[in-house]
Design a protein around this motif. Structure first.
Motif: not given
Length: 563
Positions: A446-464
């Motif tokens: 009925v369905g196939i789900v492919a996935q990966r894990l991506v790292r999340v930007i650190c909220s403490h040193c996040k910058e544009e």
């Protein structure tokens, strides 16, 4: 300081950060719990610890210090012993004559400052920082990492004789004696505590010619932790082997084992693998928290369209759903979260796993045991006689398992399983390569789900950060697109990332796709048809997280392939 003292709630109201109604609500809770007002405000997300500390500092004319970027002198740290630093929540920053400048989270606590003066016998001048910053520095300089290095230094002072010829029996006894040495016991224990604190998934202990390299896998990337001297290697390995009842005298062959350990009031399963290498046995320990599974589908970062598609798949009455991706891409966690979301007392849910990584209440879990003849296919046949509603097959490894799982799906059961493929549509080709007939795949899946894990930007040193014209062209983004990255700080090991989240490619099988599968159409054509029907690819899912500022463009390109 007394002249400027003000009630914290009034200060936040004056700054427009809190309403009278919100303050009354928090004060009512404070009367019940006895907690500090600042602690409650932070926990209820009215204000961040850093913003609260900066605001108080500005109001009290006390300098704020960001300890994560402050160059803390290890010699100055020694001015306040660890037990006092923990007791008072205070970090020494500088010594000026008979005065110590100290960072605290509540400089208005005159009792704390006076107690510090009495304990240290010097004048104390407070600075302000967040409680998080203080706890971070305490762990860094007084915590388990510091203890690990201290234990290594202590072992370096010991002389271990390695030249005597021993019989195999005496070698085993000698190794067991080494494993019971108090310093080695403490070292391995501290290693486990530190791994849990850093949220590491694996501990690698790798012998070199002169040193032993200890690394943690954190957010999918290995990080150096400590490098004990080479002569510690045998005792460390022996200690780990004793903990999981492995043969400590056998160094030529790989061995697998496991043990349980309670760390910080949580139960952990530690899975151990040994592997012979040039300079001795390498040890890898996988750290699994038996009680850490608390994800729900709502917490997985799905956008609305993805959420609707995934929930429609997992709430089917029958059929098979495959989750695909390489090892370490989070497939098992996703399936456990799915079971958590659909389990009920009205449903009989049974799993076949190798190994069982987490315990799920209300679910019957079984483990593969090849030596006893309990393979995936054999267990699956037995489960079919257990009146199941929902079946989880940890991995579809061969045609026999695939066919039994598919037949279960065709006879009115909802089945979940995993495959190792690069994307969702190629799972069809993988099953056909196993020897499964296309019409069985088409009618059951009925369905196939492919996935990966991506790292999340650190909220403490996040910058544009800017995007280069060439990169913008390569991924189809405007040069004016606002992107974010982490500049790197001590809290994220200077990587700019803290934590990971899944990205998905959700492939729903409809009548047109079933016909294409039956006709053995290539996975490229199937993928094209699925995209025309609105399927987001892994790359597109990752880019959506980039545009939301959750991860970086570099991470999205690292984890996914070009469409």
């Amino acid at each position: 300081m007394e002249k400027k003292k003000i009630f914290l709630g009034d200060l936040l109201i004056n700054e427009g950060l809190l309403t009278q109604e919100q303050l009354r609500s928090v004060l009512d809770e404070q009367q019940k719990t006895g907690e500090l007002l600042g602690t409650l405000l932070v926990r209820r997300n009215f204000i961040s610890e850093e913003k609260l500390a900066r605001l108080l500092g500005a109001h009290l004319d006390i300098p704020y210090v960001e300890l994560s970027v402050f160059k803390t002198d290890p010699e100055v740290i020694k001015l306040i012993p660890g037990h006092l630093a923990r007791k008072f929540g205070a970090i020494p920053l500088e010594k000026k004559g008979n005065k110590i400048i100290v960072a605290v989270s509540n400089p208005q606590d005159s009792f704390l400052i006076d107690e510090l003066r009495r304990e240290l016998g010097v004048e104390v001048e407070p600075c302000i920082t967040s409680a998080f910053n203080i706890n971070y520095i305490i762990e860094k300089f007084y915590g388990s990492k510091a203890e690990l290095k201290g234990l290594v230094d202590a072992v370096k002072q010991e002389k271990i004789s390695k030249d005597k010829e021993l019989s195999l029996e005496d070698q085993a006894k000698d190794l067991r004696d080494l494993s019971d040495d108090s310093l080695n016991v403490q070292f391995v224990d501290r290693l486990l505590v530190e791994a849990v604190k850093d949220n590491a998934s694996d501990i690698h202990i790798e012998p070199g010619k002169e040193l032993v390299f200890v690394r943690f896998r954190i957010d999918g990337v290995l990080k150096d932790i400590v490098t004990p001297p080479r002569h510690m290697h045998d005792s460390i390995v022996s200690r780990v082997k004793v903990m999981c009842n492995l043969d400590i005298a056998e160094k030529r062959l790989p061995q697998d084992g496991k043990f349980e350990r309670s760390i910080n009031n949580s139960g952990y399963d530690i899975r151990v693998s040994t592997f012979p290498s040039l300079y001795g046995e390498k040890i890898v320990m996988r750290v699994l928290n038996r009680m850490s599974l608390s994800l729900s589908l709502e917490d997985m970062g799905l956008d609305n369209n993805e959420y609707v598609k995934l929930t429609s798949l997992v709430k089917k009455s029958h059929g098979i759903v495959f989750v695909t991706g390489p090892t370490g891409s989070g497939k098992t966690t996703t399936l456990y979260s799915v079971l958590e979301s659909i389990k009920s007392r009205e449903k009989n849910i049974v799993t076949i796993e190798d190994p069982i990584e987490y315990e799920i209440s209300g679910v019957v879990q079984s483990q593969v045991n090849a030596k006893a003849g309990l393979t995936f296919s054999n267990l699956l046949r037995a489960i079919m006689r257990q009146d199941p509603n929902i079946i989880l097959v940890g991995e579809t490894r061969d045609m026999e398992t695939a066919e039994v799982a598919i037949r279960a799906a065709l006879t009115g059961h909802l089945v979940f399983s995993t495959l190792h493929t690069n994307d969702a549509p190629s799972a069809v080709t993988r099953l056909i390569d196993m020897g499964v007939e296309p019409f069985l795949i088409a009618n059951s899946t009925v369905g196939i789900v492919a996935q990966r894990l991506v790292r999340v930007i650190c909220s403490h040193c996040k910058e544009e950060g800017p995007i280069t014209p060439q990169l913008a062209k390569d991924v189809g983004l405007s040069i004016d697109t606002r992107l974010y990255r982490g500049k790197g700080c001590e809290r994220c090991f200077n990587t700019g990332y803290k934590g990971r989240m899944p990205i998905f490619e959700i492939f729903v099988i409809d009548d047109q796709i079933r016909e294409m599968i039956t006709q053995r159409v290539s996975d490229v054509e199937i993928k094209h048809a699925a995209r025309e029907k609105g399927m987001l690819t892994l790359r597109e899912s990752a880019l959506s997280k980039v545009l939301k500022g959750t991860t970086t463009l570099e991470e999205a390109l690292r984890v996914t392939e070009k469409d």
